[in-house]
Design a protein around this motif. Structure first.
Motif, short mmCIF file in Angstrom:
data_model
loop_
_atom_site.label_atom_id
_atom_site.label_comp_id
_atom_site.label_asym_id
_atom_site.label_seq_id
_atom_site.Cartn_x
_atom_site.Cartn_y
_atom_site.Cartn_z
N ASP A 112 0.81 -1.22 0.00
CA ASP A 112 0.00 0.00 0.00
C ASP A 112 0.85 1.27 0.00
OD1 ASP A 112 -2.23 -1.60 0.01
OD2 ASP A 112 -2.63 -1.39 2.16
N VAL A 113 1.90 1.31 0.83
CA VAL A 113 2.67 2.56 0.90
C VAL A 113 3.45 2.81 -0.38
CG1 VAL A 113 2.83 2.58 3.42
CG2 VAL A 113 4.65 1.49 2.08
N ILE A 114 3.82 1.75 -1.09
CA ILE A 114 4.47 1.93 -2.39
C ILE A 114 3.43 2.37 -3.42
CG2 ILE A 114 5.70 0.78 -4.27
CD1 ILE A 114 7.00 -1.02 -2.15
N ALA A 115 2.26 1.73 -3.40
CA ALA A 115 1.23 2.07 -4.37
C ALA A 115 0.75 3.51 -4.24
CB ALA A 115 0.05 1.11 -4.23
N ASN A 116 0.71 4.03 -3.00
CA ASN A 116 0.22 5.39 -2.83
C ASN A 116 1.33 6.44 -2.89
OD1 ASN A 116 1.41 5.55 -0.24
ND2 ASN A 116 -0.47 4.83 0.76
N GLY A 117 2.55 5.99 -3.22
CA GLY A 117 3.64 6.91 -3.47
C GLY A 117 4.39 7.41 -2.26
N LYS A 118 4.11 6.86 -1.09
CA LYS A 118 4.85 7.28 0.10
C LYS A 118 6.27 6.74 0.11
CE LYS A 118 0.96 8.12 3.20
NZ LYS A 118 0.33 7.81 4.50
N VAL A 119 6.49 5.65 -0.61
CA VAL A 119 7.81 5.04 -0.74
C VAL A 119 8.06 4.77 -2.21
CG1 VAL A 119 9.22 3.02 -0.18
CG2 VAL A 119 7.69 3.98 1.55
N ARG A 120 9.27 5.03 -2.70
CA ARG A 120 9.62 4.72 -4.10
C ARG A 120 9.71 3.22 -4.27
NH1 ARG A 120 14.19 5.38 -6.05
NH2 ARG A 120 13.68 5.91 -8.20
N GLY A 121 9.14 2.74 -5.34
CA GLY A 121 9.25 1.32 -5.61
C GLY A 121 8.43 0.92 -6.80
N PRO A 122 8.56 -0.32 -7.23
CA PRO A 122 7.78 -0.82 -8.36
C PRO A 122 6.36 -1.15 -7.94
CG PRO A 122 9.14 -2.56 -7.47
CD PRO A 122 9.48 -1.32 -6.68
N ARG A 123 5.54 -1.45 -8.90
CA ARG A 123 4.23 -2.04 -8.64
C ARG A 123 4.48 -3.41 -7.98
NH1 ARG A 123 3.32 -1.85 -13.31
NH2 ARG A 123 2.24 0.15 -13.46
N VAL A 124 3.75 -3.70 -6.90
CA VAL A 124 4.01 -4.93 -6.15
C VAL A 124 2.75 -5.78 -6.08
CG1 VAL A 124 4.79 -5.94 -3.98
CG2 VAL A 124 5.74 -3.75 -4.73
N LEU A 125 2.87 -7.04 -6.49
CA LEU A 125 1.85 -8.05 -6.24
C LEU A 125 2.39 -8.96 -5.16
CD1 LEU A 125 1.48 -7.11 -9.30
CD2 LEU A 125 0.21 -9.24 -9.59
N SER A 126 1.56 -9.35 -4.20
CA SER A 126 2.07 -10.10 -3.06
C SER A 126 1.15 -11.24 -2.67
CB SER A 126 2.24 -9.15 -1.86
OG SER A 126 2.54 -9.87 -0.68
N CYS A 127 1.77 -12.34 -2.24
CA CYS A 127 1.03 -13.46 -1.66
C CYS A 127 0.93 -13.33 -0.15
CB CYS A 127 1.68 -14.79 -2.02
SG CYS A 127 3.31 -15.05 -1.26
N GLY A 128 1.52 -12.26 0.40
CA GLY A 128 1.59 -12.18 1.86
C GLY A 128 2.51 -13.26 2.38
N PRO A 129 2.16 -13.89 3.49
CA PRO A 129 3.01 -14.97 4.01
C PRO A 129 2.93 -16.22 3.14
CG PRO A 129 1.03 -14.75 5.34
CD PRO A 129 1.01 -13.60 4.37
N VAL A 130 4.03 -16.92 3.03
CA VAL A 130 4.08 -18.21 2.34
C VAL A 130 3.29 -19.24 3.16
CG1 VAL A 130 5.62 -20.11 1.68
CG2 VAL A 130 6.31 -17.75 1.30
N GLN A 131 2.65 -20.17 2.45
CA GLN A 131 1.98 -21.29 3.13
C GLN A 131 2.97 -22.45 3.23
OE1 GLN A 131 -1.07 -20.59 4.24
NE2 GLN A 131 -1.04 -18.63 3.14
N CYS A 132 3.26 -22.87 4.45
CA CYS A 132 4.17 -24.00 4.60
C CYS A 132 3.59 -25.02 5.58
CB CYS A 132 5.56 -23.55 5.06
SG CYS A 132 5.65 -22.90 6.73
N GLN A 133 4.01 -26.26 5.44
CA GLN A 133 3.52 -27.28 6.35
C GLN A 133 4.32 -27.25 7.65
OE1 GLN A 133 4.10 -31.10 4.34
NE2 GLN A 133 5.84 -31.53 5.65
N THR A 134 3.78 -27.86 8.67
CA THR A 134 4.47 -27.90 9.96
C THR A 134 5.88 -28.44 9.77
OG1 THR A 134 2.37 -28.26 11.10
CG2 THR A 134 4.39 -28.80 12.31
#
Length: 408
Positions: A112-134
């Protein structure tokens, strides 16, 4: 609306077609014409430079931008982690990358902070946390620490490395939780990894039935699952379950490649991180990482050739981790050595855009696309080392705005 013509350059449009001298008109962030700038037009003079689409890295870890051992040991403040994450986002943009897919480690606040221009950066798509097994890849808690305490290490809005599932019901809950936090796709670890905690590289993780639960949840939201996978058994389980993409794919053999092709499963190899991990001292990693990485590059190169022969869609991802992420374009240089600079460019633009589901908006220079473009001081199609040098990306345009360089 003001038309701005990027004029006097040579355009490699990301499709694989031969570069051609053309001017590109941008209006309100969209490419509206390609041809010759009319007399009196507002122009940005490219002075003969090669203009490419903005590069796309399909496998990044912005959330792993700090010294790895210290970060995994939870020795760093939220302020330091944030500073490192935001610095890495800026470095990606400065290297010519206008879009990245974060495959685990950040929370939606960073996006969000990159998308709204508060921080310089590329467009970001994210999975959030990785899903891993125990106890699987992506879990780095101490052996003595109860698994249920792992989530306490997340910093909401900033970083969350992984969510741990012991069965299909827990996985379904965790996938839904990731979407609640703003994920736009899902990533599962279905084999062990090179930078492992409690896993081995040859391990398979999550059953086909469990992976299918994540696929079902992603499909319900109109999106997809990609998987971290090195060995064929894990890849085949994931393909049967209906995933759309495989990260790394180190051990892919011909039968596995044929199965991926039949199910239209894409591949994102990651060579730069393998080069990075060979220097375990500067990466602040233990000797076990050096042992695990041995032979991986050769196997991944072989898998790339098999995948290309099978007709797979092959994207490009750097997978860089730690504080040394300035030379993100190193991935294109390494791929160019194995194929060609044009193959590397196409993988990092139009193919990656398709894998990310953005093929109608970014990844090529054509009318109707968002104006994500890079002008190179020297021609990277003649010398792929140019891709690896951020100083060579002298003009970086994202959504029609000059993010690096001066418009002349």
């Amino acid at each position: 609306m003001t038309d701005v013509w990027f004029a006097g350059g040579v355009v490699a449009d990301g499709s694989g077609a031969d570069p051609a001298a053309s001017d590109v008109c941008v209006t309100d962030g969209i490419i509206t014409a390609i041809g010759r700038a009319p007399a009196g037009a507002t122009t940005v003079d490219l002075d003969g430079m090669l203009l490419t689409p903005g590069l796309i890295d399909a496998h990044v870890h912005l959330g792993l931008s700090s010294p790895i051992r210290a970060q995994f040991g939870f020795q760093l403040s939220a302020a330091e982690l944030a500073a490192d994450i935001f610095a890495t986002a800026g470095h990606a943009l400065d290297a010519g990358f206008t879009t990245v897919r974060d495959t685990g480690g950040i929370d939606a606040g960073v996006v969000d902070v990159i998308a709204n221009g508060k921080v310089r950066g590329p467009r970001v798509l994210s999975c959030g946390p990785v899903q891993c097994q125990t106890g699987g890849h992506g879990y780095y808690g101490a052996a003595w620490e109860p698994t249920e305490l792992w989530n306490a290490h997340h910093i909401p809005g900033l970083c969350a490395l992984s969510l741990v599932s012991g069965n299909a019901d827990e996985l379904r809950r965790n996938v839904r939780e990731s979407f609640r936090r703003g994920a736009t796709f899902v990533k599962l670890c279905v084999t062990g990894g090179v930078v492992g905690g409690h896993d081995r590289l040859a391990d398979t993780q999550f059953s086909t039935e469990e992976i299918a639960v994540a696929v079902e949840e992603a499909a319900a939201r109109g999106t997809y699952v990609t998987v971290h996978a090195h060995n064929n058994a894990g890849i085949r389980n994931a393909v049967r379950a209906g995933v759309r993409c495989v990260e790394h794919g180190t051990g892919i053999d011909e039968p596995t490649a044929r199965s991926m092709r039949e199910h239209d499963v894409a591949l994102v190899p990651t060579f730069a991180v393998i080069e990075q991990l060979t220097d375990t001292e500067s990466m602040d990693l233990g000797p076990e990482a050096r042992d695990r990485v041995a032979g991986v590059r050769q196997r991944m190169a072989s898998a790339l050739g098999i995948a290309r022969a099978a007709g797979l869609r092959i994207g490009l991802g750097s997978d860089l981790i730690g504080p040394h992420q300035r030379r993100r374009g190193e991935e294109l240089r390494l791929r160019a050595e194995l194929e060609s600079p044009m193959h590397a460019l196409v993988s990092a633009t139009s193919v990656n855009a398709g894998i990310l589901g953005l093929g109608e908006t970014v990844g090529t220079i054509r009318v109707g696309m968002r104006a994500d473009m890079v002008a190179w001081h020297r021609d990277p199609l003649r010398d792929a080392k140019v891709f690896a040098d951020p100083e060579m990306a002298v003009l970086v345009v994202k959504d029609g705005r000059v993010m690096k360089g001066k418009a002349r």
